[in-house]
Design an enzyme around this catalytic site. Structure first.
Site, short mmCIF file in Angstrom:
data_model
loop_
_atom_site.label_atom_id
_atom_site.label_comp_id
_atom_site.label_asym_id
_atom_site.label_seq_id
_atom_site.Cartn_x
_atom_site.Cartn_y
_atom_site.Cartn_z
CG HIS A 1 23.86 -48.16 -21.30
ND1 HIS A 1 23.32 -48.71 -20.16
CD2 HIS A 1 24.63 -47.13 -20.89
CE1 HIS A 1 23.75 -48.03 -19.10
NE2 HIS A 1 24.55 -47.06 -19.52
NE ARG B 1 33.06 -49.60 -15.12
CZ ARG B 1 32.95 -49.21 -13.85
NH1 ARG B 1 32.90 -50.13 -12.88
NH2 ARG B 1 32.91 -47.93 -13.54
#
Length: 408
Positions: free
Chosen positions: A264, A283
């Site tokens: 997301h 990440r």
């Protein structure tokens, strides 16, 4: 019960006005303010406003864990507050990211401890042993990317952009089961050599420009997001990955729940975010920070996420709505006082044992607990210890209070 002063976190993607306006401080601020933390996270605990001055909530928990947390919460989570409440204000997109499951976090933390990587090192993935489920409830129009969409829908988007350079990737995605195709394509893009990205990403941006200029509406939001991300992060594989994710717009009061493995990125807006008290982030792009591709691929869930919004449920007389999630660390609800309830004491339903954090996002209320009463205005919060509930509320104007407690 005490009023609670939150800790402001400044990140480049934050806002110079949103949090300041929310708490009634001067704006614009000298630096972008991204998050306002209400919790007992060691990195930035909130502060209790007591008759003897300010006291760290973290110190209060350490001094009296039984009274502050209660025996039930201590039995489940030890002497740690298991949730963290934030007000998040994004003027620019956050990094593309995912969070691990409990098992993945425990294994990853132990592995990095054995490797001797310092907890504060920029290349550290696991800073604790916890998973990090989270929910965001929009206070303003809130834009986000969350969860993989179906492969067929992403194929339609890429074909609509009319970029010849995407043809082999369309074939890769459409020739397999959803999970296999999404994994194969995402892995291909995130491991793509930079010279190849420097050709492919500009070609996709040109296709997005042509699509937007054509006036087509079906994928207009997705195309504009590609352009926005490409402008901020030229040559970043995350620009391509955005085409594989659900593009969501939340109206105020709507919510999004993010379990482990959900890829997301928050794009823009203000919301109340509640999460397990963890700092574990993997990440995947759209950031200058550390990106560990193999570890990210280990935690990602490539199952299409077609139902990621949380439907609120009214309880009792409708003065409180809850946002149900499976997270054991937190339970989130909103107490709304208006109409015939104004000027009268209202008993807040006692949902769970343990402590509570109350955050006012509209109006003002007087909150009565066993030990004391406090007035919570918009932008303010209060800590209610486990041994200080239940609570009663009085408001003279329409008021909304977020209530966060420990989950079932």
């Amino acid at each position: 019960m005490h009023l609670l002063r939150g800790a402001v976190r400044t990140y480049a993607w934050g806002s110079r006005t949103a949090i300041a306006d929310f708490v009634g401080a001067p704006s614009p601020t000298p630096h972008p303010e991204a998050e306002l933390w209400f919790g007992a996270h060691p990195g930035d605990p909130a502060w209790l406003q007591t008759d003897d001055g300010e006291r760290s909530l973290l110190d209060a928990l350490r001094a009296d864990p039984e009274g502050e947390l209660g025996p039930a919460v201590r039995g489940r989570f030890g002497d740690t507050l298991p949730f963290l409440v934030k007000v998040l204000a994004a003027d620019e997109p956050l990094s593309l990211q995912a969070h691990p499951s409990t098992e993945q976090a425990r294994e990853g933390f132990a592995r990095e401890e054995r490797m001797g990587i310092p907890i504060t090192a920029p290349n550290r993935n696991y800073r604790d042993r916890s998973h990090k489920p989270e929910i965001i409830v929009a206070l303003s129009q809130f834009e986000a990317l969350a969860g993989f969409r179906t492969a067929a829908r992403s194929v339609e988007l890429m074909r609509a952009l009319g970029v010849a350079d995407l043809d082999p990737y369309i074939g890769l995605l459409s020739g397999q089961r959803d999970e296999d195709g999404l994994r194969a394509l995402f892995t291909t893009w995130i491991t793509c050599p930079q010279p190849d990205l420097d050709v492919l990403v500009p070609a996709v941006l040109d296709g997005a420009i042509t699509y937007v200029q054509s006036g087509e509406r079906e994928f207009a939001r997705e195309a504009k997001t590609v352009l926005e991300l490409g402008e901020r992060y030229p040559g970043d594989a995350g620009v391509l990955a955005s085409m594989l994710l659900n593009r969501l717009s939340l109206a105020p009061g709507e919510a999004l729940y993010l379990p482990a493995g959900n890829l997301h990125a928050y794009l823009h807006g203000v919301g109340v975010e509640v999460m397990a008290n963890s700092d574990n982030v993997l990440r995947g792009g759209l950031t200058p920070k550390h990106v560990d591709v193999p570890e990210l691929l280990r935690v990602l869930d490539f199952t299409p996420a077609e139902d990621v919004l949380v439907e609120p449920e009214a309880i009792r007389d409708g003065s409180e709505i809850i946002y149900p999630t499976p997270a054991p660390e937190f339970a989130v609800s909103v107490l709304g006082i208006d109409g015939e309830h104004l000027g009268h004491e209202i008993d807040a339903p006692s949902l769970h044992d343990g402590p509570q954090i109350l955050l006012c996002t509209q109006g003002s209320a007087t909150v009565h607990a066993k030990s004391s009463a406090v007035v919570i205005d918009r932008g303010a919060a209060a800590w209610v210890a486990a041994d200080d509930g239940p609570i009663r509320l009085v408001a003279q104007e329409p008021t909304r209070l977020f209530r966060v407690s420990v989950g079932i």
